[in-house]
Motif scaffolding. Structure first.
Motif, PDB file in Angstrom:
ATOM      1  N   VAL A   1      63.314 -14.461 -33.904  1.00  0.00           N
ATOM      2  CA  VAL A   1      63.905 -14.584 -32.568  1.00  0.00           C
ATOM      3  C   VAL A   1      65.416 -14.577 -32.721  1.00  0.00           C
ATOM      4  CG1 VAL A   1      63.898 -15.866 -30.406  1.00  0.00           C
ATOM      5  CG2 VAL A   1      61.956 -16.080 -31.969  1.00  0.00           C
ATOM      6  N   THR A   2      66.097 -13.605 -32.107  1.00  0.00           N
ATOM      7  CA  THR A   2      67.521 -13.425 -32.333  1.00  0.00           C
ATOM      8  C   THR A   2      68.228 -12.932 -31.075  1.00  0.00           C
ATOM      9  OG1 THR A   2      69.160 -12.140 -33.602  1.00  0.00           O
ATOM     10  CG2 THR A   2      67.021 -11.104 -33.235  1.00  0.00           C
ATOM     11  N   ALA A   3      69.528 -13.234 -30.989  1.00  0.00           N
ATOM     12  CA  ALA A   3      70.340 -12.713 -29.891  1.00  0.00           C
ATOM     13  C   ALA A   3      70.711 -11.255 -30.113  1.00  0.00           C
ATOM     14  CB  ALA A   3      71.616 -13.544 -29.737  1.00  0.00           C
ATOM     15  N   ALA A   4      70.470 -10.755 -31.327  1.00  0.00           N
ATOM     16  CA  ALA A   4      70.726  -9.344 -31.608  1.00  0.00           C
ATOM     17  C   ALA A   4      69.712  -8.478 -30.862  1.00  0.00           C
ATOM     18  CB  ALA A   4      70.661  -9.104 -33.110  1.00  0.00           C
ATOM     19  N   SER A   5      69.821  -7.180 -31.052  1.00  0.00           N
ATOM     20  CA  SER A   5      68.990  -6.253 -30.279  1.00  0.00           C
ATOM     21  C   SER A   5      67.513  -6.375 -30.627  1.00  0.00           C
ATOM     22  CB  SER A   5      69.451  -4.815 -30.522  1.00  0.00           C
ATOM     23  OG  SER A   5      69.106  -4.415 -31.842  1.00  0.00           O
ATOM     24  N   GLN A   6      66.683  -5.986 -29.677  1.00  0.00           N
ATOM     25  CA  GLN A   6      65.240  -5.959 -29.898  1.00  0.00           C
ATOM     26  C   GLN A   6      64.902  -5.055 -31.070  1.00  0.00           C
ATOM     27  OE1 GLN A   6      62.852  -7.713 -28.543  1.00  0.00           O
ATOM     28  NE2 GLN A   6      61.152  -6.669 -29.563  1.00  0.00           N
ATOM     29  N   GLU A   7      65.625  -3.956 -31.185  1.00  0.00           N
ATOM     30  CA  GLU A   7      65.367  -3.011 -32.269  1.00  0.00           C
ATOM     31  C   GLU A   7      65.631  -3.642 -33.632  1.00  0.00           C
ATOM     32  OE1 GLU A   7      66.023  -0.766 -28.546  1.00  0.00           O
ATOM     33  OE2 GLU A   7      67.099  -2.394 -29.541  1.00  0.00           O
ATOM     34  N   MET A   8      66.738  -4.411 -33.737  1.00  0.00           N
ATOM     35  CA  MET A   8      67.025  -5.067 -35.013  1.00  0.00           C
ATOM     36  C   MET A   8      65.970  -6.119 -35.321  1.00  0.00           C
ATOM     37  SD  MET A   8      70.407  -7.114 -36.400  1.00  0.00           S
ATOM     38  CE  MET A   8      71.341  -5.610 -36.639  1.00  0.00           C
ATOM     39  N   ALA A   9      65.572  -6.871 -34.299  1.00  0.00           N
ATOM     40  CA  ALA A   9      64.535  -7.891 -34.503  1.00  0.00           C
ATOM     41  C   ALA A   9      63.244  -7.256 -35.000  1.00  0.00           C
ATOM     42  CB  ALA A   9      64.289  -8.643 -33.196  1.00  0.00           C
ATOM     43  N   GLU A  10      62.847  -6.145 -34.396  1.00  0.00           N
ATOM     44  CA  GLU A  10      61.614  -5.479 -34.805  1.00  0.00           C
ATOM     45  C   GLU A  10      61.732  -4.891 -36.206  1.00  0.00           C
ATOM     46  OE1 GLU A  10      60.981  -2.674 -31.701  1.00  0.00           O
ATOM     47  OE2 GLU A  10      60.082  -4.152 -30.318  1.00  0.00           O
ATOM     48  N   MET A  11      62.925  -4.357 -36.527  1.00  0.00           N
ATOM     49  CA  MET A  11      63.144  -3.791 -37.853  1.00  0.00           C
ATOM     50  C   MET A  11      62.975  -4.862 -38.928  1.00  0.00           C
ATOM     51  SD  MET A  11      66.726  -2.427 -39.476  1.00  0.00           S
ATOM     52  CE  MET A  11      67.376  -4.119 -39.454  1.00  0.00           C
ATOM     53  N   LEU A  12      63.631  -6.010 -38.739  1.00  0.00           N
ATOM     54  CA  LEU A  12      63.529  -7.083 -39.720  1.00  0.00           C
ATOM     55  C   LEU A  12      62.099  -7.610 -39.820  1.00  0.00           C
ATOM     56  CD1 LEU A  12      66.815  -9.065 -38.989  1.00  0.00           C
ATOM     57  CD2 LEU A  12      66.312  -7.677 -40.999  1.00  0.00           C
ATOM     58  N   ALA A  13      61.449  -7.749 -38.673  1.00  0.00           N
ATOM     59  CA  ALA A  13      60.072  -8.238 -38.675  1.00  0.00           C
ATOM     60  C   ALA A  13      59.165  -7.285 -39.452  1.00  0.00           C
ATOM     61  CB  ALA A  13      59.568  -8.401 -37.243  1.00  0.00           C
ATOM     62  N   HIS A  14      59.360  -6.001 -39.259  1.00  0.00           N
ATOM     63  CA  HIS A  14      58.530  -5.008 -39.960  1.00  0.00           C
ATOM     64  C   HIS A  14      58.740  -5.087 -41.467  1.00  0.00           C
ATOM     65  CE1 HIS A  14      56.469  -1.239 -40.813  1.00  0.00           C
ATOM     66  NE2 HIS A  14      57.536  -0.842 -41.483  1.00  0.00           N
ATOM     67  N   VAL A  15      60.000  -5.145 -41.892  1.00  0.00           N
ATOM     68  CA  VAL A  15      60.300  -5.158 -43.320  1.00  0.00           C
ATOM     69  C   VAL A  15      59.783  -6.425 -43.987  1.00  0.00           C
ATOM     70  CG1 VAL A  15      62.196  -5.271 -44.993  1.00  0.00           C
ATOM     71  CG2 VAL A  15      62.271  -3.610 -43.128  1.00  0.00           C
ATOM     72  N   LEU A  16      59.854  -7.556 -43.283  1.00  0.00           N
ATOM     73  CA  LEU A  16      59.430  -8.829 -43.857  1.00  0.00           C
ATOM     74  C   LEU A  16      57.931  -9.081 -43.670  1.00  0.00           C
ATOM     75  CD1 LEU A  16      62.418 -11.083 -42.747  1.00  0.00           C
ATOM     76  CD2 LEU A  16      62.124  -9.820 -44.874  1.00  0.00           C
ATOM     77  N   THR A  17      57.236  -8.119 -43.104  1.00  0.00           N
ATOM     78  CA  THR A  17      55.803  -8.197 -42.794  1.00  0.00           C
ATOM     79  C   THR A  17      55.488  -9.366 -41.863  1.00  0.00           C
ATOM     80  OG1 THR A  17      55.156  -9.531 -44.760  1.00  0.00           O
ATOM     81  CG2 THR A  17      55.182  -7.128 -45.002  1.00  0.00           C
ATOM     82  N   PHE A  18      56.407  -9.640 -40.931  1.00  0.00           N
ATOM     83  CA  PHE A  18      56.147 -10.615 -39.880  1.00  0.00           C
ATOM     84  C   PHE A  18      55.353  -9.930 -38.773  1.00  0.00           C
ATOM     85  CE2 PHE A  18      60.042 -13.579 -40.732  1.00  0.00           C
ATOM     86  CZ  PHE A  18      59.541 -13.841 -42.002  1.00  0.00           C
TER      87      PHE A  18
END
Length: 264
Positions: free
Chosen positions: A118-135
Motif C-alpha cells: 500500500v503506497t502513495a506512489a502510482s498504482q502501476e508502481m504498487a502492482e509492479m513491486l507486488a508482482h516482483v515480490l510475489t505478493f
C-alpha cells in the motif's frame, strides 16, 4: 476502528522502511531522470520536498501539495514509457529489500493471508513491486489515462493518510477480507489511519511519533534498522547535493540483524 467480518485476514505493507531501506519513489525519480523524463532541477526539487515532508510532518496543505506533485510528475507521459522504467527502478529497489520482512510477508501468505503493498506512489508502481515480490496485489494512487497518456488527474483516492485506510477498506469489501483479523505494517505516523483500520497493527523501524503511539496502544514493534539515524542524515546530505547541482547519490548500506517474527 477495525471492521468485523467472516472472510479471510490479509496483511498490508508500506513499501519503504517496512520493506526496504530508503525510498522506492526516489528510485523511480532517478530512473526517470536518467531517461530524460525529468530534469536534474525537478529531481532535486522532489528529493528536497520529500525530505522536508518527512522531517516536518504533514498537514492538509502539505498532503495536497504532495498529491499534486505526484500527479503532475507523470502528466503528459505515455503509460508505456513509465512501464519501461521498471528494470531501472527494480535495479535500485531490489538490493535494498529487507529479507526479514519479505519472510514475514511470505509467512502470512503461507498462513492463508493475502499480502498487499500500500503506497502513495502510482498504482502501476504498487502492482509492479507486488508482482516482483510475489505478493497478492498492490494498492496505490490511480491516475486518469486517455489514449495511453497520463492526464495528471486522479482516478481514485490519494493513498496517503486517510486515503490508505479508504483504499484498503475498498479492497477488503471487494475481496471479503476481515480487517479485524488483518495486519498492517508501517514505519510512519502518517499511516496511523491504515494501522487503526486493522486488528493487528505492527510498527516496523518506527519514527518517533509512531513509536510513541505503538507503546501507548501496546502494538507489536519490530526494530532492526539500527542505522536509521545515519540513513536520515545520509538522505539529507543527498538532498543537499542534488539541490546544489551535484546530482550525486549516496546510500548507507546496512546489515539488519535477524528478527524473530511472532504473529498474535
Amino acid at each position: 476502528m477495525a471492521e468485523d467480518g467472516a472472510g479471510p485476514a490479509a496483511a498490508f505493507f508500506g513499501p519503504d522502511k517496512p520493506l526496504m531501506e530508503g525510498s522506492s519513489a526516489f528510485q523511480f525519480g532517478r530512473a526517470a531522470y536518467r531517461r530524460g523524463m525529468m530534469s536534474r532541477r525537478q529531481l532535486a526539487r522532489d528529493v528536497w520536498a520529500n525530505i522536508k515532508f518527512r522531517l516536518e510532518g504533514s498537514d492538509d496543505d502539505k498532503i495536497d501539495a504532495l498529491r499534486d506533485r505526484i500527479f503532475e510528475s507523470i502528466a503528459g507521459q505515455r503509460v508505456v514509457d513509465l512501464a519501461r522504467l521498471t528494470p531501472e527502478v527494480l535495479a535500485g529497489v531490489l538490493p535494498r529489500l529487507y529479507q526479514q520482512m519479505l519472510h514475514v510477508a511470505w509467512e502470512h501468505q503461507d498462513a492463508g493471508r493475502p499480502v498487499f503493498i500500500v503506497t502513495a506512489a502510482s498504482q502501476e508502481m504498487a502492482e509492479m513491486l507486488a508482482h516482483v515480490l510475489t505478493f497478492d496485489g498492490g494498492i496505490g494512487s490511480r491516475s486518469e489515462v486517455r489514449d495511453g497518456i497520463y492526464t495528471g488527474r486522479p482516478a481514485g483516492p490519494f493513498t496517503y493518510r486517510e486515503g490508505k485506510a479508504e483504499a484498503i477498506r475498498e479492497v477488503a469489501a471487494e475481496r471479503g477480507i476481515d480487517l479485524a483479523e488483518s495486519y498492517a505494517y508501517s514505519d510512519s505516523e502518517s499511516d496511523l489511519p491504515m494501522m487503526r483500520a486493522v486488528g493487528h497493527p505492527v510498527a516496523v523501524n518506527p519514527d518517533a511519533a509512531l513509536q510513541r503511539v505503538a507503546r501507548e496502544e501496546g502494538w507489536q514493534v519490530m526494530r532492526f534498522d539500527k542505522l536509521g539515524r545515519r540513513l536520515r542524515i545520509g538522505a539529507l546530505a543527498t538532498g543537499m547535493a542534488l539541490v546544489g547541482g551535484g546530482g550525486g547519490y549516496a546510500a548507507a548500506r546496512m546489515r539488519p540483524r535477524k528478527v524473530l517474527n511472532r504473529f498474535r
